[in-house]
Design an enzyme around this catalytic site. Structure first.
Site, mmCIF file in Angstrom:
data_model
loop_
_atom_site.group_PDB
_atom_site.id
_atom_site.type_symbol
_atom_site.label_atom_id
_atom_site.label_comp_id
_atom_site.label_asym_id
_atom_site.label_seq_id
_atom_site.Cartn_x
_atom_site.Cartn_y
_atom_site.Cartn_z
ATOM 1 N N TRP A 13 0.778 -1.039 -0.329
ATOM 2 C CA TRP A 13 0.008 0.056 0.122
ATOM 3 C C TRP A 13 0.640 1.433 -0.053
ATOM 4 O O TRP A 13 0.762 2.359 -0.263
ATOM 5 C CB TRP A 13 -0.790 0.112 1.421
ATOM 6 N N HIS A 14 2.060 1.218 0.405
ATOM 7 C CA HIS A 14 2.614 2.109 0.680
ATOM 8 C C HIS A 14 3.538 2.742 -0.629
ATOM 9 O O HIS A 14 4.028 3.935 -0.732
ATOM 10 C CB HIS A 14 4.266 2.267 1.747
ATOM 11 N N GLY A 15 4.129 1.937 -1.211
ATOM 12 C CA GLY A 15 4.340 2.044 -2.935
ATOM 13 C C GLY A 15 4.808 0.710 -3.661
ATOM 14 O O GLY A 15 4.925 -0.396 -2.479
ATOM 15 N N PHE A 25 1.870 9.110 -0.189
ATOM 16 C CA PHE A 25 1.313 7.484 -0.696
ATOM 17 C C PHE A 25 0.484 8.072 -0.537
ATOM 18 O O PHE A 25 -0.688 8.352 -0.463
ATOM 19 C CB PHE A 25 2.020 6.901 0.933
#
Length: 294
Positions: A136-138, A294
């Site tokens: 989800w963060h990258g 993000f």
């Protein structure tokens, strides 16, 4: 609401502009830019600094948003609760980015089965939840590692805790001063251990590649090299920020209660004067909020 909003806005601005920005420009960015050029002590202070930077950056942004909402008459739940005083990773995730951790729990962990389908599936669900949280963060392998590391360590922590509970004396049999001292020492060790586990994972979260993270970790062998960044100001700033992790949780509420009796013009002067003072003392330039990416 006005007192709460004033305290949250000023504390959020102070976290972001006075602590996070100084640590970013004076310590974290140069250390992570080329970990091979600095000493082991600088690397250690650098990751401590990043742990404080990302906390002050994101919790400061959250405080400002919640404070502005309070001035408008809305109440939002807190998003951070002194996470670096956590004595376990499970405790850490109950205190860090509470909105995200709650979402991960309610919409990933529980739908996967949570802890209701046996130990093996519980460990699997913990791992998958944090793995997806990392993605989800990258879409970078460093974020994937960060998430999987937390997932794996949460599982290991749960396993060890359950095995230790099997050897714990029944309720009521343990007590006295010796037991209290033992529990206190265990808590302190847990806080120190958890903080350093989180810091280890932050290295990969902050590094732009596995190569940079590897160079960072390899640099901890260079303890004989002279330090460039272990200045009293930076070390003191990190220590001060850590100290606030252990202040009474109700400190902000007490301050807000003291302000709520003041006339509105005085509150306006306090808020405006505080913002001006923070702006005057803060470093030049504008460092973007970390979590905006993000």
């Amino acid at each position: 609401h006005v007192g709460v909003g004033t305290v949250l806005i000023l504390s959020g601005l102070a976290k972001k502009m006075l602590i996070a920005n100084y640590l970013a420009t004076e310590l974290v960015d140069p250390v992570f830019f080329d970990p091979t050029a600095v000493s082991a002590l600088d690397l250690l202070i650098g990751v401590y600094g990043y742990a404080i930077q990302i906390y002050c950056d994101f919790s400061g942004y959250s405080d400002i948003a919640i404070g502005v909402a309070a001035l408008l008459g809305y109440r939002f739940l807190e998003n951070f609760n002194q996470p670096y005083r956590a004595s376990s990773l499970q405790d850490f995730w109950r205190r860090w980015h509470i909105s995200l951790s709650t979402w991960l729990r309610d919409y990933l962990y529980k739908p996967l089965g949570g802890n209701r389908q046996g130990e093996a599936r519980t460990y699997r669900n913990l791992f998958l939840t944090m793995f997806l949280g990392g993605i989800w963060h990258g879409a970078a392998w460093t974020f994937v590692f960060w998430g999987t590391f937390h997932g794996a360590m949460l599982g290991i922590e749960r396993y060890v805790r359950r095995r230790l509970d099997e050897f714990a004396p029944p309720n009521g049999e343990a007590g006295g001063v010796a037991s209290a001292i033992g529990h206190g020492a265990q808590h302190i060790v847990g806080v120190v251990w958890t903080f350093h586990l989180v810091c280890f994972a932050w290295i990969f979260f902050r590094a732009d590649s596995f190569s940079t993270a590897g160079s960072y970790l390899a640099g901890f062998a260079r303890w004989s090299d002279p330090s460039q960044y272990a200045t009293p100001f930076l070390v003191g700033l990190i220590a001060l920020a850590m100290l606030f992790q252990f202040t009474p949780r109700d400190l902000g509420r007490w301050l807000a209660q003291g302000l709520q009796w003041l006339p509105s013009p005085i509150l306006g002067l306090i808020l405006g004067g505080g913002i001006w003072l923070i702006w005057a003392v803060a470093p030049e330039g504008v460092a973007p909020f970390i979590y905006f990416q993000f």
